[in-house]
Design an enzyme around this catalytic site. Structure first.
Site, PDB file in Angstrom:
ATOM      1  N   SER A   1       0.810  -1.215   0.000  1.00 31.09           N
ATOM      2  CA  SER A   1       0.000   0.000   0.000  1.00 31.09           C
ATOM      3  C   SER A   1       0.844   1.266   0.000  1.00 31.09           C
ATOM      4  O   SER A   1       0.496   2.257  -0.651  1.00 31.09           O
ATOM      5  CB  SER A   1      -0.946   0.006   1.208  1.00 31.09           C
ATOM      6  OG  SER A   1      -1.782  -1.123   1.186  1.00 31.09           O
TER       7      SER A   1
ATOM      8  N   HIS B   1       1.089   4.286   4.693  1.00 29.37           N
ATOM      9  CA  HIS B   1       0.480   5.009   3.578  1.00 29.37           C
ATOM     10  C   HIS B   1       1.021   6.435   3.494  1.00 29.37           C
ATOM     11  O   HIS B   1       1.353   6.924   2.407  1.00 29.37           O
ATOM     12  CB  HIS B   1      -1.039   5.049   3.754  1.00 29.37           C
ATOM     13  CG  HIS B   1      -1.668   3.696   3.728  1.00 29.37           C
ATOM     14  ND1 HIS B   1      -3.004   3.486   4.060  1.00 29.37           N
ATOM     15  CD2 HIS B   1      -1.175   2.477   3.416  1.00 29.37           C
ATOM     16  CE1 HIS B   1      -3.284   2.201   3.942  1.00 29.37           C
ATOM     17  NE2 HIS B   1      -2.189   1.573   3.558  1.00 29.37           N
TER      18      HIS B   1
END
Length: 275
Positions: free
Chosen positions: A148, A210
């Site tokens: 991610s 992230h």
């Protein structure tokens, strides 16, 4: 006796009267095709295939790869297993996790690799992924895996690309707004999920990973994203050539790598001194 109607009078142009305007010829419309950089997305498809193969091997081996490669703070900080800064990018926790990351990579990675080229695409992907692991190492105590952070880096890299080429691309501001909305939604969803997961209702999402990947993708792309310049019209084709320097792209990638290694060293020293 019937009367014969007079002939219909004919209009005679007065010698001082201006002649009627001649019709204005309409220019012929020609179709113009705009062609930009178009590197085949070989690296993107390779990474997706690699993710799938690694996941299948991991399942068959009863998650031996995850045990050996997940981001585990204690093993990185005190046993110096620094490969765990890279290996989590290629590991996934299940079919849904794998599917979402591979679909996001396919959705955004194709256009980014076509526009950036393979080497710049790989630089953004890998260094954003590593930066996500470093951010997680610094701020998140739990173990984590997943691509991610690398995907967030790719999404972030689109913003500088659109901004730098706003004079030659169609509706760049609208695209930037959509990307910002997507980023805010995903970070907000991760925050909400973690609040609920803290009550024992789900799995934690590594939002720090992230954020680290996103920030790195944004920063790198500001310097290495292609700068497109239209050239002369040839055979109804306008070509957009990349005028950016590959040397700058290499330098930024090298500096980013050094910064990440320095960050890891600082985190290790701080944690060892604090004991």
């Amino acid at each position: 006796m019937d009367q014969i109607p007079p002939d219909k009078p004919q209009r005679v142009q007065h010698p001082l009267e201006a002649p009627p305007p001649a019709p204005i010829p309409q220019p012929q419309r020609t179709m113009v095709r705009i062609v930009g950089p178009d590197s085949p997305p070989v690296a993107m498809y390779t990474i997706i295939a690699l993710n799938v193969v690694i996941f299948m091997v991991d399942m068959i081996s009863h998650y031996a790869l995850t045990n050996a490669g997940a981001k585990v703070n204690e093993l990185i900080l005190f046993q110096y297993q620094f490969w765990r800064l890279i290996t989590p990018i290629f590991l996934h926790a299940g079919f849904i996790h794998l599917g979402l990351n591979c679909y996001s990579l396919y959705l955004f990675g194709r256009q980014i690799e076509r526009s950036f080229g393979t080497w710049r695409f790989l630089s953004v992907y890998m260094l954003s992924g590593i930066a996500g692991v470093v951010a997680s190492l610094a701020f998140s105590p739990g173990a984590s895996i997943g691509a991610s952070g690398a995907v967030f880096g790719l999404i972030g890299s689109m913003i500088p690309f659109l901004y730098h080429n706003r004079t030659v691309l169609a509706n760049p501001q609208s695209a930037i707004n959509q990307i910002i909305g997507l980023i805010v939604f995903n970070l907000g969803f991760g925050l909400l999920n973690n609040l609920l997961a803290g009550q024992g209702t789900g799995v934690l999402i590594d939002n720090w990973g992230h954020i680290g990947g996103l920030a790195t993708g944004l920063a790198m792309a500001w310097f290495i994203s292609p700068r497109l310049m239209p050239t002369a019209l040839v055979s109804d084709i306008i070509r957009l050539n990349d005028t950016s320097s590959s040397r700058i792209a290499f330098a930024v990638s090298l500096i980013t790598s050094l910064v990440l290694m320095t960050a890891v060293a600082v985190i290790v020293l701080i944690n060892r001194v604090s004991l």
